[in-house]
Design a protein around this motif. Structure first.
Motif, PDB file in Angstrom:
ATOM      1  N   GLU A 169      15.851  23.279  17.939  1.00  0.00           N
ATOM      2  CA  GLU A 169      15.898  22.709  19.288  1.00  0.00           C
ATOM      3  C   GLU A 169      16.217  21.212  19.267  1.00  0.00           C
ATOM      4  O   GLU A 169      17.056  20.728  20.017  1.00  0.00           O
ATOM      5  CB  GLU A 169      14.550  22.947  19.968  1.00  0.00           C
ATOM      6  CG  GLU A 169      14.535  22.716  21.473  1.00  0.00           C
ATOM      7  CD  GLU A 169      15.259  23.793  22.247  1.00  0.00           C
ATOM      8  OE1 GLU A 169      15.815  23.463  23.307  1.00  0.00           O
ATOM      9  OE2 GLU A 169      15.270  24.950  21.797  1.00  0.00           O
ATOM     10  N   CYS A 170      15.543  20.455  18.370  1.00  0.00           N
ATOM     11  CA  CYS A 170      15.713  19.000  18.386  1.00  0.00           C
ATOM     12  C   CYS A 170      16.140  18.412  17.044  1.00  0.00           C
ATOM     13  O   CYS A 170      16.402  17.218  16.947  1.00  0.00           O
ATOM     14  CB  CYS A 170      14.418  18.322  18.837  1.00  0.00           C
ATOM     15  SG  CYS A 170      13.038  18.545  17.668  1.00  0.00           S
ATOM     16  N   GLN A 179       3.976  23.749  10.077  1.00  0.00           N
ATOM     17  CA  GLN A 179       4.196  22.538  10.869  1.00  0.00           C
ATOM     18  C   GLN A 179       5.350  22.738  11.852  1.00  0.00           C
ATOM     19  O   GLN A 179       5.293  22.287  12.993  1.00  0.00           O
ATOM     20  CB  GLN A 179       4.489  21.357   9.943  1.00  0.00           C
ATOM     21  CG  GLN A 179       3.294  20.900   9.120  1.00  0.00           C
ATOM     22  CD  GLN A 179       3.664  19.854   8.084  1.00  0.00           C
ATOM     23  OE1 GLN A 179       4.831  19.725   7.702  1.00  0.00           O
ATOM     24  NE2 GLN A 179       2.678  19.102   7.600  1.00  0.00           N
ATOM     25  N   LEU A 180       6.406  23.424  11.383  1.00  0.00           N
ATOM     26  CA  LEU A 180       7.537  23.715  12.263  1.00  0.00           C
ATOM     27  C   LEU A 180       7.099  24.631  13.403  1.00  0.00           C
ATOM     28  O   LEU A 180       7.443  24.391  14.571  1.00  0.00           O
ATOM     29  CB  LEU A 180       8.667  24.376  11.458  1.00  0.00           C
ATOM     30  CG  LEU A 180       9.826  24.970  12.273  1.00  0.00           C
ATOM     31  CD1 LEU A 180      10.532  23.888  13.086  1.00  0.00           C
ATOM     32  CD2 LEU A 180      10.824  25.677  11.365  1.00  0.00           C
ATOM     33  N   ARG A 185       6.124  24.795  19.565  1.00  0.00           N
ATOM     34  CA  ARG A 185       5.364  25.057  20.793  1.00  0.00           C
ATOM     35  C   ARG A 185       5.515  23.918  21.800  1.00  0.00           C
ATOM     36  O   ARG A 185       5.271  24.101  22.989  1.00  0.00           O
ATOM     37  CB  ARG A 185       3.880  25.273  20.464  1.00  0.00           C
ATOM     38  CG  ARG A 185       3.634  26.538  19.664  1.00  0.00           C
ATOM     39  CD  ARG A 185       2.153  26.827  19.486  1.00  0.00           C
ATOM     40  NE  ARG A 185       1.972  27.832  18.452  1.00  0.00           N
ATOM     41  CZ  ARG A 185       1.299  27.643  17.334  1.00  0.00           C
ATOM     42  NH1 ARG A 185       0.699  26.487  17.115  1.00  0.00           N
ATOM     43  NH2 ARG A 185       1.193  28.597  16.442  1.00  0.00           N
ATOM     44  N   ILE A 186       5.914  22.730  21.323  1.00  0.00           N
ATOM     45  CA  ILE A 186       6.178  21.608  22.232  1.00  0.00           C
ATOM     46  C   ILE A 186       7.349  21.966  23.139  1.00  0.00           C
ATOM     47  O   ILE A 186       7.345  21.676  24.336  1.00  0.00           O
ATOM     48  CB  ILE A 186       6.489  20.317  21.435  1.00  0.00           C
ATOM     49  CG1 ILE A 186       5.268  19.872  20.631  1.00  0.00           C
ATOM     50  CG2 ILE A 186       6.947  19.192  22.369  1.00  0.00           C
ATOM     51  CD1 ILE A 186       5.564  18.762  19.643  1.00  0.00           C
ATOM     52  N   HIS A 187       8.365  22.625  22.554  1.00  0.00           N
ATOM     53  CA  HIS A 187       9.554  23.000  23.323  1.00  0.00           C
ATOM     54  C   HIS A 187       9.282  24.196  24.232  1.00  0.00           C
ATOM     55  O   HIS A 187       9.783  24.265  25.354  1.00  0.00           O
ATOM     56  CB  HIS A 187      10.703  23.326  22.373  1.00  0.00           C
ATOM     57  CG  HIS A 187      11.102  22.180  21.486  1.00  0.00           C
ATOM     58  ND1 HIS A 187      11.569  20.974  21.975  1.00  0.00           N
ATOM     59  CD2 HIS A 187      11.097  22.045  20.138  1.00  0.00           C
ATOM     60  CE1 HIS A 187      11.829  20.157  20.968  1.00  0.00           C
ATOM     61  NE2 HIS A 187      11.552  20.790  19.850  1.00  0.00           N
ATOM     62  N   THR A 188       8.502  25.164  23.744  1.00  0.00           N
ATOM     63  CA  THR A 188       8.243  26.367  24.536  1.00  0.00           C
ATOM     64  C   THR A 188       7.145  26.153  25.575  1.00  0.00           C
ATOM     65  O   THR A 188       7.046  26.899  26.545  1.00  0.00           O
ATOM     66  CB  THR A 188       7.827  27.539  23.622  1.00  0.00           C
ATOM     67  OG1 THR A 188       6.598  27.193  22.940  1.00  0.00           O
ATOM     68  CG2 THR A 188       8.908  27.828  22.583  1.00  0.00           C
TER      69      THR A 188
END
Length: 416
Positions: A169-170, A179-180, A185-188
């Motif tokens: 995503e970024c 960690q990934l 979950r920040i994006h979802t």
């Protein structure tokens, strides 16, 4: 139970039943439906109870027969292991057998220490190191030891800088897959960790653990040096660096060192001059999100942090912590130059500049330098014309809080 009105009649002939479920099962005998098939012998049944009774007859049977020698086995894993003794059967690999155990749910390897079961002997061996404390895998770079090879491999990426797991995503990269996963979950927007006390949800488990401490007040991690307690171990680890004086994070731009990585990252922005966080009320910009949040409380008047001793409230948690020490008189931070003691590490750092003459905070408008950030912030208001402190009586505004306090005394009649 035997009353005629309570009997349900079969549709094929006049046989009656006391329960509808029994009638349904019976009707399947007319339709020829056999829903339950025995996986051992292939016999089928229309009724669950008959099928269950039939399955009992197989218990203790030797269902698996070796075509090579005729030996019988009651479970598939024993049968598979046995076949390897015959010529031509040795091609069955250990990996295949392990896989079959996973599929069957078998866990034949038991830890004698705690009773846990495993489907592979290697998993049992790794587990047993928890009890023995054995750490056979050593990092050749720093000498740190690990109980599992996979943990060593992950650790070595700290030295190599390798981050093989990339966010699609970024583009951010990570050392560990977990960690990934947590980052994504920040994006979802997924917040899978829920506080059972108040219902709040969190992206990371660590955030939930920290939050739960606000309900219980529990702080199990105590600094042996000064007695301060923390809700999570990582905060204690960061705190202990204050006592050791260790500052492992160095700014490549100016050589200044820091005890925490996030403090270094915040410092590095001072070299670029970047201020990505803008106040929607007054337009002022900040290089850290936390500074913006604290600033916005000036506009809202919000003071979240209250002293449990005297009730006084503060906008910043750090201000509350500093204030609370006035009640305990604990001053753990001592200047090695003159011996003066302070209740906050930040105050000690500011004080030490009186000895060194260092003025690291530079005004980007006129180049004037200051020893403290608050002095720079006050100075910059000369250039911006900003006056944060307004008199609630007449509305007059001031650049500095002491100026406001002096002015307010003119309304009360107190001689300023």
């Amino acid at each position: 139970m035997h009353n005629q009105e309570n009997m349900v009649k079969g549709s094929e002939y006049r046989k009656s039943f006391s329960q509808k479920t029994t009638l349904t099962s019976h009707q399947k005998t007319h339709k020829g439906e056999n829903l339950y098939v025995c996986s051992d012998c292939g016999e089928s049944f229309s009724d669950l109870s008959n099928f269950t009774s039939h399955r009992e007859t197989h218990k203790g049977e030797n269902l698996y027969i070796c075509p090579e020698c005729g030996k019988r086995f009651s479970d598939h894993s024993s049968f598979t292991s046995h076949q390897r003794i015959h010529p031509g059967e040795k091609s069955i690999s250990h990996r295949t057998i392990s896989h079959q155990r996973v599929q069957a749910g078998e866990k034949p390897f038991q830890c004698l220490e705690c009773g846990m079961n495993f489907n592979r002997s290697t998993n049992l061996i790794s587990h047993q190191r928890i009890h023995t404390g054995e750490k056979p895998f050593e990092c050749s770079e720093c000498g740190r030891c690990f109980s599992q090879n996979s943990s060593l491999t992950c650790h070595q990426r700290i030295h190599t800088g390798e981050k093989p797991y990339e966010c699609s995503e970024c583009g951010n990269n990570f050392r560990k897959r977990c960690q990934l996963t947590a980052h994504q979950r920040i994006h979802t927007g997924e917040k899978r960790y829920k506080c059972l006390e108040c219902g709040m949800r969190f992206i990371h488990k660590g955030q939930l653990t920290t939050h739960q401490g606000t309900h219980t007040g529990e702080k199990p991690y105590k600094c042996l040096e000064c007695g301060k307690s923390f809700t999570i171990r990582s905060n204690l680890n960061c705190h202990q660096i204050i006592h050791t004086g260790e500052k492992p994070y160095e700014c490549l731009e100016c050589g200044k060192c820091f005890s925490r990585k996030k403090v270094l990252l915040a410092h590095q922005i001072t070299h670029t001059g970047e201020k990505p966080y803008k106040c929607s009320d007054c337009g002022k910009r900040f290089n850290q999100k936390g500074n913006l949040v604290n600033h916005q409380r000036i506009h809202t008047g919000e003071k979240l942090y209250a002293c449990s001793e005297c009730g006084k409230s503060f906008r910043k948690k750090s201000s509350l912590i500093g204030h609370e020490k006035t009640h305990t008189e604990v001053k753990p931070y001592i200047c090695p130059e003159c011996g003066k003691a302070f209740n906050e590490s930040g105050k000690l750092s500011s004080h030490q500049r009186t000895h060194t003459g260092e003025k690291p905070y530079k005004c980007p408008d006129c180049g004037k330098c200051f020893s403290r950030t608050c002095h720079l912030a006050n100075h910059q208001r000369i250039h911006t014309g900003e006056k944060l402190y307004a008199c609630s009586e007449c509305g007059k505004s001031f650049r500095k809080k002491p100026s406001l306090i002096r002015h307010e005394k003119t309304h009360t009649g107190v001689n300023p």
